[in-house]
Every structure is written in C-alpha cells, then in structure tokens.
Design a protein around this motif. Sequence first.
Motif, PDB file in Angstrom:
ATOM      1  N   GLN A 326       0.910  -1.680   0.809  1.00 20.11           N
ATOM      2  CA  GLN A 326      -0.461  -0.223   0.047  1.00 20.11           C
ATOM      3  C   GLN A 326       0.817   1.724  -0.078  1.00 20.11           C
ATOM      4  O   GLN A 326       0.719   1.977  -0.351  1.00 20.11           O
ATOM      5  CB  GLN A 326      -0.571   0.410   1.147  1.00 20.11           C
ATOM      6  CG  GLN A 326      -1.785  -0.585   0.689  1.00 20.11           C
ATOM      7  CD  GLN A 326      -3.447  -0.335  -0.030  1.00 20.11           C
ATOM      8  OE1 GLN A 326      -3.054   0.467  -0.320  1.00 20.11           O
ATOM      9  NE2 GLN A 326      -4.334  -0.841   0.111  1.00 20.11           N
ATOM     10  N   LEU A 329       2.495   2.237  -3.470  1.00 22.62           N
ATOM     11  CA  LEU A 329       1.384   2.413  -4.226  1.00 22.62           C
ATOM     12  C   LEU A 329       0.933   4.481  -4.183  1.00 22.62           C
ATOM     13  O   LEU A 329       0.301   4.753  -4.067  1.00 22.62           O
ATOM     14  CB  LEU A 329      -0.014   1.718  -4.057  1.00 22.62           C
ATOM     15  CG  LEU A 329      -1.173   1.811  -5.395  1.00 22.62           C
ATOM     16  CD1 LEU A 329      -0.600   1.648  -6.473  1.00 22.62           C
ATOM     17  CD2 LEU A 329      -2.235   1.654  -4.868  1.00 22.62           C
ATOM     18  N   SER A 330       2.040   4.900  -5.785  1.00 24.47           N
ATOM     19  CA  SER A 330       1.065   6.003  -6.098  1.00 24.47           C
ATOM     20  C   SER A 330       0.621   5.728  -7.025  1.00 24.47           C
ATOM     21  O   SER A 330      -0.384   7.816  -7.481  1.00 24.47           O
ATOM     22  CB  SER A 330       2.943   6.665  -6.681  1.00 24.47           C
ATOM     23  OG  SER A 330       3.290   6.417  -7.422  1.00 24.47           O
ATOM     24  N   ARG A 331       0.409   5.143  -8.373  1.00 23.25           N
ATOM     25  CA  ARG A 331      -0.071   5.708  -9.376  1.00 23.25           C
ATOM     26  C   ARG A 331      -0.909   3.989 -10.105  1.00 23.25           C
ATOM     27  O   ARG A 331      -0.286   2.858 -10.155  1.00 23.25           O
ATOM     28  CB  ARG A 331      -0.036   6.593 -10.529  1.00 23.25           C
ATOM     29  CG  ARG A 331      -0.376   6.730 -10.937  1.00 23.25           C
ATOM     30  CD  ARG A 331       0.336   7.126 -12.786  1.00 23.25           C
ATOM     31  NE  ARG A 331       1.128   8.618 -12.490  1.00 23.25           N
ATOM     32  CZ  ARG A 331       1.816   9.311 -13.479  1.00 23.25           C
ATOM     33  NH1 ARG A 331       1.783   8.462 -14.790  1.00 23.25           N
ATOM     34  NH2 ARG A 331       2.178   9.437 -12.995  1.00 23.25           N
ATOM     35  N   LEU A 332      -2.634   4.042 -10.153  1.00 16.23           N
ATOM     36  CA  LEU A 332      -2.990   2.621 -10.048  1.00 16.23           C
ATOM     37  C   LEU A 332      -3.425   3.172 -12.389  1.00 16.23           C
ATOM     38  O   LEU A 332      -4.430   4.032 -12.088  1.00 16.23           O
ATOM     39  CB  LEU A 332      -3.859   2.505  -9.186  1.00 16.23           C
ATOM     40  CG  LEU A 332      -4.837   1.467  -9.799  1.00 16.23           C
ATOM     41  CD1 LEU A 332      -3.522   0.103  -9.496  1.00 16.23           C
ATOM     42  CD2 LEU A 332      -5.655   1.049  -8.498  1.00 16.23           C
ATOM     43  N   ILE A 333      -2.900   2.411 -12.869  1.00 24.79           N
ATOM     44  CA  ILE A 333      -3.053   2.641 -14.624  1.00 24.79           C
ATOM     45  C   ILE A 333      -3.980   1.313 -14.808  1.00 24.79           C
ATOM     46  O   ILE A 333      -4.032  -0.105 -14.275  1.00 24.79           O
ATOM     47  CB  ILE A 333      -1.770   2.568 -14.971  1.00 24.79           C
ATOM     48  CG1 ILE A 333      -1.133   4.274 -14.224  1.00 24.79           C
ATOM     49  CG2 ILE A 333      -2.972   2.780 -16.217  1.00 24.79           C
ATOM     50  CD1 ILE A 333      -0.185   4.325 -14.955  1.00 24.79           C
ATOM     51  N   ALA A 342      -5.639   6.070 -15.152  1.00 24.40           N
ATOM     52  CA  ALA A 342      -5.157   6.333 -14.295  1.00 24.40           C
ATOM     53  C   ALA A 342      -6.839   6.418 -13.460  1.00 24.40           C
ATOM     54  O   ALA A 342      -7.459   6.690 -13.269  1.00 24.40           O
ATOM     55  CB  ALA A 342      -4.105   7.108 -13.704  1.00 24.40           C
ATOM     56  N   GLU A 344      -8.984   6.603  -9.107  1.00 27.20           N
ATOM     57  CA  GLU A 344      -9.055   7.186  -8.619  1.00 27.20           C
ATOM     58  C   GLU A 344      -9.044   6.060  -7.367  1.00 27.20           C
ATOM     59  O   GLU A 344      -8.420   6.706  -6.522  1.00 27.20           O
ATOM     60  CB  GLU A 344     -10.362   8.159  -8.709  1.00 27.20           C
ATOM     61  CG  GLU A 344      -9.692   9.400  -9.059  1.00 27.20           C
ATOM     62  CD  GLU A 344     -10.656  10.162  -9.657  1.00 27.20           C
ATOM     63  OE1 GLU A 344     -12.020  10.267  -9.554  1.00 27.20           O
ATOM     64  OE2 GLU A 344     -10.500  11.220 -10.206  1.00 27.20           O
ATOM     65  N   ARG A 362       6.528   5.614  -7.193  1.00 26.89           N
ATOM     66  CA  ARG A 362       6.784   7.073  -7.987  1.00 26.89           C
ATOM     67  C   ARG A 362       8.152   6.759  -8.025  1.00 26.89           C
ATOM     68  O   ARG A 362       8.467   7.508  -9.121  1.00 26.89           O
ATOM     69  CB  ARG A 362       7.266   7.943  -6.077  1.00 26.89           C
ATOM     70  CG  ARG A 362       7.504   9.263  -6.611  1.00 26.89           C
ATOM     71  CD  ARG A 362       7.106  10.181  -6.461  1.00 26.89           C
ATOM     72  NE  ARG A 362       5.471  10.197  -5.391  1.00 26.89           N
ATOM     73  CZ  ARG A 362       4.548  10.586  -5.921  1.00 26.89           C
ATOM     74  NH1 ARG A 362       4.410  11.063  -7.434  1.00 26.89           N
ATOM     75  NH2 ARG A 362       3.641  10.714  -5.163  1.00 26.89           N
ATOM     76  N   TYR A 365       7.160   6.011 -12.036  1.00 28.87           N
ATOM     77  CA  TYR A 365       6.483   6.516 -12.563  1.00 28.87           C
ATOM     78  C   TYR A 365       6.634   8.322 -11.830  1.00 28.87           C
ATOM     79  O   TYR A 365       5.335   8.845 -10.884  1.00 28.87           O
ATOM     80  CB  TYR A 365       4.947   6.293 -12.932  1.00 28.87           C
ATOM     81  CG  TYR A 365       3.935   5.419 -14.079  1.00 28.87           C
ATOM     82  CD1 TYR A 365       4.349   5.369 -15.214  1.00 28.87           C
ATOM     83  CD2 TYR A 365       4.974   4.303 -13.202  1.00 28.87           C
ATOM     84  CE1 TYR A 365       4.681   4.778 -16.278  1.00 28.87           C
ATOM     85  CE2 TYR A 365       4.660   2.994 -14.305  1.00 28.87           C
ATOM     86  CZ  TYR A 365       4.696   3.630 -15.902  1.00 28.87           C
ATOM     87  OH  TYR A 365       4.873   2.648 -16.790  1.00 28.87           O
ATOM     88  N   GLU A 367       6.467  11.950 -10.899  1.00 28.81           N
ATOM     89  CA  GLU A 367       4.865  13.428 -11.468  1.00 28.81           C
ATOM     90  C   GLU A 367       5.603  13.965 -12.400  1.00 28.81           C
ATOM     91  O   GLU A 367       7.008  14.195 -12.869  1.00 28.81           O
ATOM     92  CB  GLU A 367       5.071  14.476 -10.223  1.00 28.81           C
ATOM     93  CG  GLU A 367       3.991  13.940  -8.899  1.00 28.81           C
ATOM     94  CD  GLU A 367       4.403  15.296  -8.236  1.00 28.81           C
ATOM     95  OE1 GLU A 367       3.548  15.938  -8.624  1.00 28.81           O
ATOM     96  OE2 GLU A 367       4.977  14.645  -6.685  1.00 28.81           O
TER      97      GLU A 367
END
Lengths: 558, 368
Positions: A326, A329-333, A342, A344, A362, A365, A367
């Motif tokens: 958990q 995890l920064s981005r879920l595609i 992505a 939400e 992070r 991917y 920012e």
Amino acid sequence: MSRKLFSFPGGIHPPENKLQSLSIPIQAVPLPSKLILPLQQHIGAPAKTIISAGESVKKGQCLAEAQGFVSAAVHAPTSGTVVEIADHEIPHASGLTGLCIILQPDQKDQWIERQGIADIRNIEPTELVNIIRQSGIAGMGGAGFPTSVKLSPPADANIKTLIINAVECEPYITSDDVLMRERAAGVIQGVLILTHILQNQQSLVAIEDNKPDAIAAMQEALAQLNEPHNIEIVVIPTRYPSGGEKQLIQNLTGIEVPAGKPPLHVGIVVQNTATTYAIHRAIEHGEPLISRIVTLTGNALKQPGNYEALLGTPIEHLLEQAQLDQHQLSRLIMGGPMMGFALESANAPVVKTTNCLLAANREEYPEPEPANPCIRCGACAEVCPASLLPQQLFWFSMGGELDKAEQYNLADCIECGACSYVCPSHIPLVQYYRATKGELAKRNADLKQSDHARDRFEFRELRLAQEKAAKDAKRKARADASAKAQAAKKAAAELEAKNNPEGSGQSEGKGDSAASDSDIVKAALARVEAKKKAQAEAAASQTATNESTSQPETQDRS
Amino acid sequence: MKLEKVTSPHLHGRSDTGHVMRLVILATLPGLVALTWFFGWGVFINLLWAWIVALGFETLVVKIRKRPLGYYINDYSALVTATLLGLALPPLAPWWLTVVGVGFAIVIAKHLYGGLGSNPFNPAAVGYVVLLISFPAEMSSWVPARGIEAAVTPGFIDSLSSIFPVFGNLLGQPNVDIITQATPLDLFKQKQGLTTAEIWQPGSAFGHFAGVGWEWVNLGFLVGGIFLLQRRIIYWHIPVSMLGTLLLMSLIFWGGSGSESNGSPMFHLFSGATMLCAFFIATDPVTAATSTRGRLMYGAGIGLIIYVIRVWGNYPDAVAFAVLLMNFCAPLIDQYVQPRTYGHSQGQNKGHKQNKSKNSTSDQSDDS
Ligand code: SF4
Ligand code: SF4
C-alpha cells in the motif's frame, strides 16, 4: 513466415517491462466477498437488468441482456444472491459511477446448464453470432466494442481478411501473451469459428516478435489442427503502436482504412486474442463471458503476474493477491502505460476491458515534469503513426483554434501517446488533444442542433407549400372524385368475390409461394415483400451509421 | 491511499530539451577545435565571451519579463545561440561586436518574439546579419589560417588583447598588429581574373580544395553533424537537401577551371560556414519547416540561396541571409506541405477540403 509486411509510419520503442509479469503461469483468484457488475462494460447502450435484488442466481446466468443492436449482456460470474442494483464506482477515466449489479457469492460456484456445440460446421453463422451476442462478448483489448456487431456485416460486404490482433504492443501487458502460451488451441478454435462466421479468405494472427514463446505455442497448435484452414501466424517487428487497429491493418495488408469508416469498409475484420478465446468458450463450451485474464504488474506489487479474475472482482481484492504494498502505490493504471487511464480508487471492479492493472510506485512513474515551450523539433511528427503534425495540433489546441485543429485532422489522432512520449519539452500533448476533441464534439453538436432548427424551419415551409398545392389539387379534382370512388368500389367488390381462404393464409407466409392466382394475394405478397425490404434496408443503414459513428473509438489497444 | 490523477501516456522517453541543446553544443567541439587550431585562441575566447554575454542578457530579460530564471536557463537555448554566433564571428572580433550581436539575437530575435519556440527567425542568424550590415569591416577581417604563406596565427595573449584592448593595456602590449586577410570565399570573389589553376597554387589560401583551414573546419562540423544525426537530435532531411542542392547547383554552374569558374562543388561544400549551417543553423527546429517534405524544401531553399548569393550576389558568404529568407518561408511551406494523414487521400486533408466546401457553398448560393 515470409509474408510481406507493409510497415506503417512513425512509432516508438518504449521499454517493454513485460518480464515482471511473465515469471509465473496464470493464477486463479479466490472468490471475493462481493462482485460488482457494471451494466455498461462496453461501447453502446447499457444492458437491461432482467433480475431483481434478492434473487438467487447461478453461475453463467444472464443478469442483464443486451439492449439495442450495439450492446452486450452481463452474466453472473458465480452463483449467489443479487444484493442490490445500485450506483457504484466503475473503472472510468473521470472516476464516474455507474449502475451495477452487486452479487454476493454463495461459494458453491454452481453453473447453469451449459450446452456447447461440438461441430460448428453445420451451424448457420447467424446462429453463432446470436450465441456470441447472448454471451455478452465485447472487445477485450481495451475498447469494448460489442463483438456481435463486428460479426454482422451487411450482406454485400465481402470480407477478405480476418485479423486476430495478438500484437500486444503496450509495455507491461502480457495477458494475451500468456493466454497464447497456455491456451493456444482454444484461441485457434476461436479463429476457426470466426472464419466460419465471416467466410473470409484469409485469417492472419499477428504477434509481435518479442513473444517467441507465444508464437511457438500458436504455431504448434496450428500444426496440430487436422482440418483445412486459412490461418497464418504473422510475426511483426516490435514497435509501438503496431497493435493499433489501423496501424495493424496497414502493416499487414498495405491498406489504409478511409477516415471515418470502419475496417469492414475495406473488407477487414479485426478481433482481439482474448475476445477470440472468449468466443471459443462461448460456442464450444456454452460459457458466457464471466472471467478474463488480467496482468497485474508494477513496482508496488510483490507478486506480479497474470491472474484469471471473475468479472466484477474488486480491483482491491485482485491487488491483494499480487501482494500490493500500500505504501508504495502512487499511481494505479488500468490498461498499459501508453493508453491506459489512472484510476482514482481500487474500489472499482474488473470489467471486460481490464487487460492490465499497473500498480506503480513513485520511482517508476515520477510526477510529470513541468512542460517547456515547444521547440518545434518535429520529434512528435516523426513518430506519429497517423502522419499528423502534433505540434501544429498543439498550437491550435492552445489557441482554441478549433477549425484549424479540425482541418489538420485532429479527429484522426488515435491518442496513442507516441508524440507525448518523445517530446523533449515534456508537453502533455495528448491531454490537449483530448480536451480539444471534447470541445469540437460539443461545438459540432451545437452546430447540428442549429442545423436541425434550420431543417425544421425549411421543412415547415415546404410542408405549408405542399399543403396549399394539395388543397388546390383537391378542389380541382373534387368534380370527378366521386365518380372515381364509385369505380373503385366496384372493382373492390369484384376482387373480393374472387378471393379464397387459402390465398389469405399464404399472404402471411414467407412469400416464397407463387401458387395462388389471385390478384389480391399477389398484391398482398408484394406489399409484405416491400415492407420486409424496407425494414432490412433501414436496419442495414442503421448498422452502418452505428458502426461508423462508434468506430473511431474502437482502437484495439493491445 | 492517495492515487495520482494523470492522463496517458504515463511513460515518457528520456529526451529533454536541455539535454538536446547540450548535445548540440557538444557536437560543435570538432569544428571549434579546428577553428582554434587554424585561427588561434581568439575563436575560443570569443565563444566564452559570447556565452557570458548570452547568460547575462537572458537573465536580464527573464528578470524583466518576471519569469522563473532557472526554467529559462535550463533549456540551454541561449547558450546554443551564443555558441553558433560565437563560432561565426571573426576570431579577433572586438568584444563589443559580440555584445551587440548576441544582445540582438537574445533580446530582439528571441525574447521580443515571445521567447524560445515562438521566434520566427533564427536568433544567431539575425545577430550575424545585423553585425554584417552594421559593421562590414570588422566582420570581414579574418586572420589568415595557419599554413598560409606568411600567416602568423596569433597566440593566446595576442588574441585576448586584441579582443579586449583593456587587457592589452594592462599587459603593456597596447597595439597588437595582427595581419588580417579575407576568407577564401572573399578572395574567390575578387580573383575572378585568375584561372582556377593559378588559385590552387601551393601556399595560396585555397588549400587542397576549399581553402586552408576551412576544409578542416568544415570537416569538423560535418563530424559533429553526423554525431547529432546518429543521436537522432537532428534529422537528415535539412542537411541532405541543403548540401544536395548546393552540390547540384555548383555542378551545373561550375564552368570548369577557367577564370569564369564559379567554384568546384567541393569548394562550395567545404568553404565558409557551409557545414555549420547545414547541421547546426538550418536545423534549428524552431525556425524551420516542420513536416518531412517541408524540411526537404526548406533545406533545398537554403542551399539554393547560398549558391545564388555566393556566386551572383554581393556578399561572399550567404549562410545567414539564406537561413533568414527561408525562415520567412517556413510557415508558408508548412501551410502547403502537410503530410497525408492516415486514411485520407493525397491533397484531401481537410484543410483543402474545407476550402473546397466553402467554394461549393458559394456556388450553391449563386445558383439559387
Ligand atoms: S516534440 Fe514537443 S517540442 Fe518537439 S515539436 Fe513536438 S511538441 Fe514541440
Ligand atoms: S497521440 Fe495522436 S498525434 Fe500523438 S502520435 Fe498518436 S496519433 Fe499522432
């Protein structure tokens, strides 16, 4: 295989990152505590529920049926109870909610009665298409276009080529790859069914050369086939977006699908691998589409791999199986990194189009970097597979020059993201194009409305003129009208005398009998024929418009 | 769990504008070395001075425009402009010449037009042309290249004190007497009376085929250009079409080796700023045409204009003029040479189609 390839312009070679999810075979997923089944997992009209809350259902039972021509049914992925039919988060680029059937599994996993067809050769293609339609199959490569629609070409369409899109050119995704490695025979059977339906001359299964194991498995399965077939495995060079529907067609056949037209227009049908396999399950095993293979990958997962998930499985549940960290995890595609969107939250369920879930951290991917000014370096134009001028489109988008954007064919942008990928100034080009496309759609809708208003006005003028003319004509004709009516009455009476009961029975028949001599029957038959023909034509044109309007969105993103 | 909302594509390649510009500067190295070897330290000093001036002006303008400084400096475009201009200036150009040229390039040609990406004219070329028109004498005094009879390549101190007389005074060498000489292209223009055989005598300024030193300088820029091509920083279209056109023109109008000769193809390809232009100036993406076919036309145009001015015009070298003229044409080329979009037939881009439909609607209204 030495088939001549025609190549396509542009393209890029992003890092593939496919190995992570290829170390383990396809994994089963334990039943979640609830399944969330959106009524719309496809392009077109949402399915219409035919059960109500509280009902017990069996695995494979139809819960919602297709509504209209472009639609797809939804089935129960396991046996259990329908808890409610309510709004729930669905996987959507803008984080929308949608009407979903919430199913609580009873852990018995009890199937409804299934009936597969052992030998398709004697079955009418239309019947097969009907089964596919009732099985709720929609394009599983990412677009979700109802498959039965693609398989119902107008009668005069001469389908030459069936292309199975097993290219899977997006980085990270391997769900089609493992499907072919482990279930090649099923995929080939699916191709045979499609060939039987379409009666096409050649069937090409296109695979990128970075999947040697899948290619070998497919060739092996093909070699073991002991019936005549027209299937050919075509290995194409790895280059993104070679799996874009239009690019694939161009690469394999040298044909460009004319702008705004579906591939059908040039005698080509493209189907995705997973869809083809689902067709095989539906026809030969009587199983509707209730599960799919999902690639779970990304650095936030400790156990990446391919998982066979029931549709409706909450994404959260699935990520747990792959040991999600958990904190990472920064981005879920959903989908691949080039065209996926992505999510939400992980509350949304797996749907028919969920080929991949990329749980990135992070590091993987970062920012997005701030954009620099466009230096017009042309790198974007160099890689655009549609031969557009992305930098010009960007200028027009920024300046709100909608007309210009339209003139430079923004509509032909497939949103593959190759331009953004190479842009040295880190400009999120595709983001601009999406926004501008939206504005264009809105503006054109407004335009259409005002066109409608004008049409209505002109139509009214015309009608008034016609009414006036009709009145005049009536007045003139009034004199001999009564005489004519008399004559008509007489004639009708005569005909009625000739009529017999047999004839009237036949007039309801299929119209293939010419046994009766009666004029009235003939006239009735002609009427029935004309009506049928008109309906058929209307339906055909309906299909055509449906297809051409929704086709631009059906880029198979494999 | 906070999830990012980012739209696709999520992946980005490694290319970066700053990185691109740094590589462009790096690629000038072989040419720079050759220039310095043949014309002395002045070249190098000029370049450093141009960098300092460029950074100074860039900072100043960005401050005035109230923009974040790091963001602008980081794209390295000011340094690229300074490099190109610095390399094109005569090796002993007085310090103020550089200030005027670089200042004009950065302040007027770039920032007044909206900054990087919005400038229609190549800043380095603008700076150069302004200097050439305003200070023709200073701009044409080149030291003779090392290897020419009686040539004395100035040393570091000499060069420094001739560029900055202040240093000369400090070091007690107020008047450095440096012999200057016209470049081979200049000479060639003046020596119309001589036969080519006479020009090519050993020891003359014309070297093996294109002028002592200049051959090597051009080879140096060619090597740098090939490096850029290979790293896919620039594309082949502009250099190839420009050099190809120049080659073609000089073949057609060569005129043999007599006194009426217009110079051999090799002479034109390896003289003056040909290679610098082909790979570094003409390829400036901001001011070039953008489509592939457009770039071919753009490059060909530059090659053509260079030849015409060199042979029939009043200036010995014409690179900057040619680039500016074609900069002027670039938007026009872009307008008319759009690539054919997938699924559209040639000449049927909607741009043209719309014009047609406009016509047809007017036709209709005429009819009614
Ligand atoms: S790649 Fe980026 S910087 Fe280069 S022309 Fe395209 S939009 Fe401009
Ligand atoms: S996203 Fe559109 S403009 Fe960009 S490369 Fe793909 S097709 Fe071309």
